[in-house]
Design an enzyme around this catalytic site. Structure first.
Site, PDB file in Angstrom:
ATOM      1  N   PHE A 187       5.823   4.360  -2.802  1.00 12.52           N
ATOM      2  CA  PHE A 187       5.457   2.993  -3.198  1.00 12.52           C
ATOM      3  C   PHE A 187       4.864   2.936  -4.602  1.00 12.52           C
ATOM      4  O   PHE A 187       5.220   2.072  -5.401  1.00 12.52           O
ATOM      5  CB  PHE A 187       4.445   2.457  -2.180  1.00 12.52           C
ATOM      6  N   ARG A 188       3.979   3.879  -4.908  1.00  9.96           N
ATOM      7  CA  ARG A 188       3.184   3.723  -6.125  1.00  9.96           C
ATOM      8  C   ARG A 188       3.621   4.576  -7.308  1.00  9.96           C
ATOM      9  O   ARG A 188       3.112   4.405  -8.409  1.00  9.96           O
ATOM     10  CB  ARG A 188       1.702   3.994  -5.822  1.00  9.96           C
TER      11      ARG A 188
ATOM     12  N   GLN B  70       2.318   5.681   8.100  1.00 10.37           N
ATOM     13  CA  GLN B  70       2.374   4.387   7.399  1.00 10.37           C
ATOM     14  C   GLN B  70       3.824   4.044   7.089  1.00 10.37           C
ATOM     15  O   GLN B  70       4.110   2.954   6.613  1.00 10.37           O
ATOM     16  CB  GLN B  70       1.617   4.465   6.076  1.00 10.37           C
TER      17      GLN B  70
ATOM     18  N   HIS C 144       2.527   0.505  10.138  1.00  9.96           N
ATOM     19  CA  HIS C 144       3.082  -0.602   9.349  1.00  9.96           C
ATOM     20  C   HIS C 144       4.455  -1.029   9.847  1.00  9.96           C
ATOM     21  O   HIS C 144       5.193  -1.694   9.131  1.00  9.96           O
ATOM     22  CB  HIS C 144       3.134  -0.215   7.867  1.00  9.96           C
TER      23      HIS C 144
ATOM     24  N   CYS D  61      11.484 -10.619  17.219  1.00 11.20           N
ATOM     25  CA  CYS D  61      11.102 -12.032  17.258  1.00 11.20           C
ATOM     26  C   CYS D  61       9.580 -12.107  17.153  1.00 11.20           C
ATOM     27  O   CYS D  61       8.864 -11.428  17.901  1.00 11.20           O
ATOM     28  CB  CYS D  61      11.574 -12.667  18.563  1.00 11.20           C
TER      29      CYS D  61
ATOM     30  N   CYS E 211      15.562 -16.245  17.384  1.00 11.19           N
ATOM     31  CA  CYS E 211      15.680 -15.521  18.650  1.00 11.19           C
ATOM     32  C   CYS E 211      16.564 -16.262  19.656  1.00 11.19           C
ATOM     33  O   CYS E 211      16.370 -17.456  19.880  1.00 11.19           O
ATOM     34  CB  CYS E 211      14.274 -15.324  19.222  1.00 11.19           C
TER      35      CYS E 211
ATOM     36  N   SER F 160      -1.266   8.123  -0.658  1.00  7.58           N
ATOM     37  CA  SER F 160      -2.266   7.950  -1.718  1.00  7.58           C
ATOM     38  C   SER F 160      -3.612   7.534  -1.116  1.00  7.58           C
ATOM     39  O   SER F 160      -4.615   7.484  -1.819  1.00  7.58           O
ATOM     40  CB  SER F 160      -1.784   6.907  -2.722  1.00  7.58           C
TER      41      SER F 160
ATOM     42  N   ASN G  25      -0.759  16.704  -0.839  1.00  4.54           N
ATOM     43  CA  ASN G  25      -0.236  15.622  -1.687  1.00  4.54           C
ATOM     44  C   ASN G  25       0.009  16.149  -3.107  1.00  4.54           C
ATOM     45  O   ASN G  25      -0.586  17.143  -3.523  1.00  4.54           O
ATOM     46  CB  ASN G  25      -1.241  14.458  -1.743  1.00  4.54           C
TER      47      ASN G  25
END
Ligand code: NAD
Length: 254
Positions: free
Chosen positions: A40-41, A106, A126, A134, A159, A201, A225
């Site tokens: 993502f970063r 995540q 997530h 739905c 739905c 992160s 990491n």
């Protein structure tokens, strides 16, 4: 991709893993970069190309929903065919040996399941981007059907059962994280003897509180990491470098 970690820290990780009896892993986007799914970063991230569509906007406007689906299918095309990497496979092996209780993630890419973990062995904080649900009744909907209707008729999914709005099964900005999943992750963090963070992160809350919880409950904390995190200072071991290279030796742990 970061360079491989030094041999000493890989050996130190192996020693801790061999001693542990009830491990829990916590993974982030960094474990999937070697599979072709960007994190993502890191600079140039495709996830940062557009301003995110918050959950409220998705619910309030058909235009926002259409844009969310357009982006979703474009991103899916970029990572189609991604398969589990060395990190996913090593963690799946530890779970299959009964040495690791579960993987809290995540990630939304479904690669832990693709590496062989069952749904009860992966806690997706997530959500999951490989299907839709739905928002009213929770019924699962498949993306292929939604995509065909969207591309051919520009129709937005609702739905069949209850008429509710259907959304990719991921948690958007502003959308509440399922409380039961977070509780389950907290229980796992509290009851493990080794908490292994790989590829996060550790800036997204409340997920990032889990390493602290594990450490306070007495677990050994390991962070793998490519770059520093703000939790490195409380970790018992920091393995700096490529996750695939760091975790691959765990494929042969007995
Ligand atoms: P992040 O992008 O914030 O952090 C990833 C970390 O992994 C970075 O510190 C990066 O330096 C490191 N990293 C990347 N590749 C590495 C490698 N090969 N070896 C070692 N380190 C490596 O990711 P996050 O903390 O998981 O937070 C991102 C959020 O975005 C999450 O909430 C997640 O839901 C979502 N996301 C998911 C995916 C996915 O499912 N694969 C991808 C992008 C974003």
């Amino acid at each position: 991709m970061p360079p491989p970690p030094d041999a000493g820290s890989i050996e130190a990780l192996l020693v801790l893993v061999r001693e542990a009896r009830a491990m829990v892993a916590f993974t982030g986007a960094g474990i999937s970069t070697e599979c072709g799914v960007p994190d993502f970063r890191s600079p140039g991230s495709p996830w940062m190309r557009n301003k995110p569509i918050p959950f409220d906007a998705f619910m309030a406007s058909e235009d926002a929903r259409a844009e969310a689906w357009r982006r979703k299918f474009a991103m899916d095309d970029e990572f189609a065919g991604a398969s589990p990497g060395r990190g996913h496979r090593a963690l799946a092996r530890l779970v299959s040996l009964g040495r690791m209780q579960a993987v809290v993630t995540q990630n939304i890419d479904g690669l832990h399941q693709a590496s062989g973990l069952g749904s009860g062995q992966v806690i997706e904080l997530h959500g999951n981007g490989t299907y839709a649900t739905c928002l009213q009744c929770g019924l699962r909907h498949e993306l292929g059907v939604i995509r065909r209707a969207f591309e051919v008729h520009r129709s937005l999914p609702c739905c069949d059962d209850c008429g509710g709005i259907v959304k990719s099964a991921t948690i958007s900005f502003g959308q509440q994280m399922p409380a039961a999943r977070l509780r389950q992750a907290q229980e796992l963090a509290t009851n493990c003897d080794l908490f292994l963070v790989a590829g996060s992160s550790l800036v997204v809350y409340p997920a990032a509180t889990l390493p602290l919880l594990a450490k306070r409950a007495g677990a050994t904390l390991v962070i793998v990491n490519g770059e520093p995190t703000e939790f490195d200072a409380i970790a018992d071991l920091v393995v700096r470098g490529d996750i695939g290279a760091a975790l691959e030796p765990l494929l042969w742990v007995e």
